[in-house]
Design an enzyme around this catalytic site. Structure first.
Site, PDB file in Angstrom:
ATOM      1  N   TYR A  90       0.811  -1.222   0.000  1.00  0.00           N
ATOM      2  CA  TYR A  90       0.000   0.000   0.000  1.00  0.00           C
ATOM      3  C   TYR A  90       0.841   1.267   0.000  1.00  0.00           C
ATOM      4  O   TYR A  90       1.898   1.327   0.622  1.00  0.00           O
ATOM      5  CB  TYR A  90      -0.907   0.032   1.245  1.00  0.00           C
ATOM      6  CG  TYR A  90      -1.979  -1.014   1.255  1.00  0.00           C
ATOM      7  CD1 TYR A  90      -3.181  -0.807   0.581  1.00  0.00           C
ATOM      8  CD2 TYR A  90      -1.803  -2.209   1.954  1.00  0.00           C
ATOM      9  CE1 TYR A  90      -4.183  -1.769   0.605  1.00  0.00           C
ATOM     10  CE2 TYR A  90      -2.798  -3.177   1.977  1.00  0.00           C
ATOM     11  CZ  TYR A  90      -3.984  -2.949   1.299  1.00  0.00           C
ATOM     12  OH  TYR A  90      -4.960  -3.905   1.330  1.00  0.00           O
ATOM     13  N   TYR A 157     -10.428  -6.298   9.287  1.00  0.00           N
ATOM     14  CA  TYR A 157      -9.272  -5.988  10.123  1.00  0.00           C
ATOM     15  C   TYR A 157      -7.959  -6.144   9.359  1.00  0.00           C
ATOM     16  O   TYR A 157      -7.659  -7.216   8.826  1.00  0.00           O
ATOM     17  CB  TYR A 157      -9.270  -6.901  11.351  1.00  0.00           C
ATOM     18  CG  TYR A 157      -8.046  -6.759  12.228  1.00  0.00           C
ATOM     19  CD1 TYR A 157      -7.700  -5.547  12.798  1.00  0.00           C
ATOM     20  CD2 TYR A 157      -7.235  -7.869  12.495  1.00  0.00           C
ATOM     21  CE1 TYR A 157      -6.583  -5.423  13.602  1.00  0.00           C
ATOM     22  CE2 TYR A 157      -6.117  -7.762  13.311  1.00  0.00           C
ATOM     23  CZ  TYR A 157      -5.797  -6.525  13.861  1.00  0.00           C
ATOM     24  OH  TYR A 157      -4.692  -6.407  14.650  1.00  0.00           O
ATOM     25  N   ARG A 158      -7.203  -5.051   9.299  1.00  0.00           N
ATOM     26  CA  ARG A 158      -5.890  -5.051   8.657  1.00  0.00           C
ATOM     27  C   ARG A 158      -4.874  -4.543   9.682  1.00  0.00           C
ATOM     28  O   ARG A 158      -4.826  -3.331   9.973  1.00  0.00           O
ATOM     29  CB  ARG A 158      -5.895  -4.168   7.415  1.00  0.00           C
ATOM     30  CG  ARG A 158      -6.851  -4.638   6.322  1.00  0.00           C
ATOM     31  CD  ARG A 158      -6.412  -5.975   5.744  1.00  0.00           C
ATOM     32  NE  ARG A 158      -7.317  -6.467   4.711  1.00  0.00           N
ATOM     33  CZ  ARG A 158      -8.311  -7.329   4.936  1.00  0.00           C
ATOM     34  NH1 ARG A 158      -8.529  -7.782   6.169  1.00  0.00           N
ATOM     35  NH2 ARG A 158      -9.078  -7.745   3.964  1.00  0.00           N
ATOM     36  N   ASP A 251     -15.813  -8.494  -0.046  1.00  0.00           N
ATOM     37  CA  ASP A 251     -16.523  -7.292  -0.481  1.00  0.00           C
ATOM     38  C   ASP A 251     -17.709  -7.649  -1.366  1.00  0.00           C
ATOM     39  O   ASP A 251     -18.792  -7.063  -1.249  1.00  0.00           O
ATOM     40  CB  ASP A 251     -15.592  -6.363  -1.262  1.00  0.00           C
ATOM     41  CG  ASP A 251     -14.331  -6.003  -0.499  1.00  0.00           C
ATOM     42  OD1 ASP A 251     -14.373  -5.996   0.754  1.00  0.00           O
ATOM     43  OD2 ASP A 251     -13.303  -5.739  -1.146  1.00  0.00           O
TER      44      ASP A 251
END
Length: 303
Positions: A90, A157-158, A251
């Site tokens: 990211y 949760y990341r 998702d």
């Protein structure tokens, strides 16, 4: 966020994605004419303009999407192993979305949402904010709930987005207390609590104790367990022989579930359609599959 997929420094493809965006897009495809609103922040750069246009072409209402001069969208790259499992990288430290609560339009957006039926968000939506902005965001959600808006949440949760698991538990606990529907993944809940292979029923009981009325625990290839008002069941998914990419599996499940929920279906039926869409998505590369593959699910739902 901008999505890069493929091997580093070779033919990487550019797409867009992000957990709530994936759900909004699939929800728009599954329920034509629904035009779900997407609340986020982008920049005014070319990439942001391209994403806005693409979302609008998908039937997503972007009237509540803020554009911040000088800011840029986040970016992430996906590496896949032979089983289709993902490793993410990211770049979102200065992304526009992190500054949403600080914008003058934020209070107006939250007031507008009071006329909506349901607001869906994830733990990532909360995690990217500063603690001050988290407080402001939760207060806004509290006002929405008081006005009768249903709130659906996926913890998603990341660990890298939180200082530590205890901090995540504290903030997500506050979010659960405001939620009517929780669409969580067993693996995420265990990771956050330092547990391993917790029974779905235990996870559901914990969330019910916080006030969540409808709880769904996603179990990967085993489908999903649902629980409401002392009743529960498991919706199993059809076996997928060749998993290409598990990106957006959860998702898309959420989109299938909420699409069915909007049609007044039971929790078992909602889980069935969540499983159905997720099993399609993981047979394609990237978060967003070809539109005709989603139309197949839409046609089945309307039968």
């Amino acid at each position: 966020m901008i999505e890069l997929s493929g091997k580093p420094f070779s033919g990487q493809e550019q797409r867009f994605g992000g957990d709530t965006l994936n759900t909004a897009l699939y929800l728009s495809r599954l329920v034509p004419g629904l035009a779900p609103s997407y609340v986020t922040a982008l920049g005014e750069d070319t990439y942001s303009q391209h994403m806005l246009k693409a979302w609008q072409d998908e039937g997503i209402d972007t009237a509540l999407t803020v554009q911040i001069p000088g800011k840029l969208p986040g970016m992430y790259a996906i590496e896949l192993d032979e089983q289709g499992e993902r490793t993410f990288h990211y770049w979102r430290g200065e992304s526009a979305a992190k500054a949403l609560c600080q914008q003058a339009q934020f209070s107006t957006i939250m007031a507008t949402l009071q006329s909506y039926d349901l607001v869906y968000l994830t733990g990532i939506s909360l995690a990217i904010f500063s603690d001050e902005d988290k407080h402001a965001f939760l207060l806004a959600l509290e006002s929405l709930k008081a006005s009768g808006v249903k709130i659906a949440v996926d913890s998603n949760y990341r660990p890298r987005l939180w200082p530590n698991a205890a901090d995540a538990c504290e903030w997500l606990g506050k979010l659960y207390q405001l939620s009517d529907i929780a669409l969580v993944t067993a693996e995420d809940e265990d990771a956050m609590l330092g547990m391993q292979d917790s029974p779905a029923s235990i996870i559901a009981t914990r969330l019910h104790s916080m006030g969540v009325k409808q709880v769904v625990v996603k179990l990967g290839s085993e489908g999903a367990m649902w629980s409401e008002k002392g009743q529960s069941g498991q919706a199993r998914t059809n076996k997928v022989d060749h998993v290409v990419d598990t990106t957006a599996a959860g998702d898309s499940f959420n989109a299938g579930y909420l699409a069915a929920w909007s049609m007044g279906m039971t929790m078992a039926e909602c889980c069935h359609w969540g499983n159905k869409l997720a099993s399609r998505v993981i047979q394609h590369q990237g978060a967003i599959i070809p539109r005709d593959q989603t139309h197949y699910i839409t046609e089945l739902m309307s039968i």
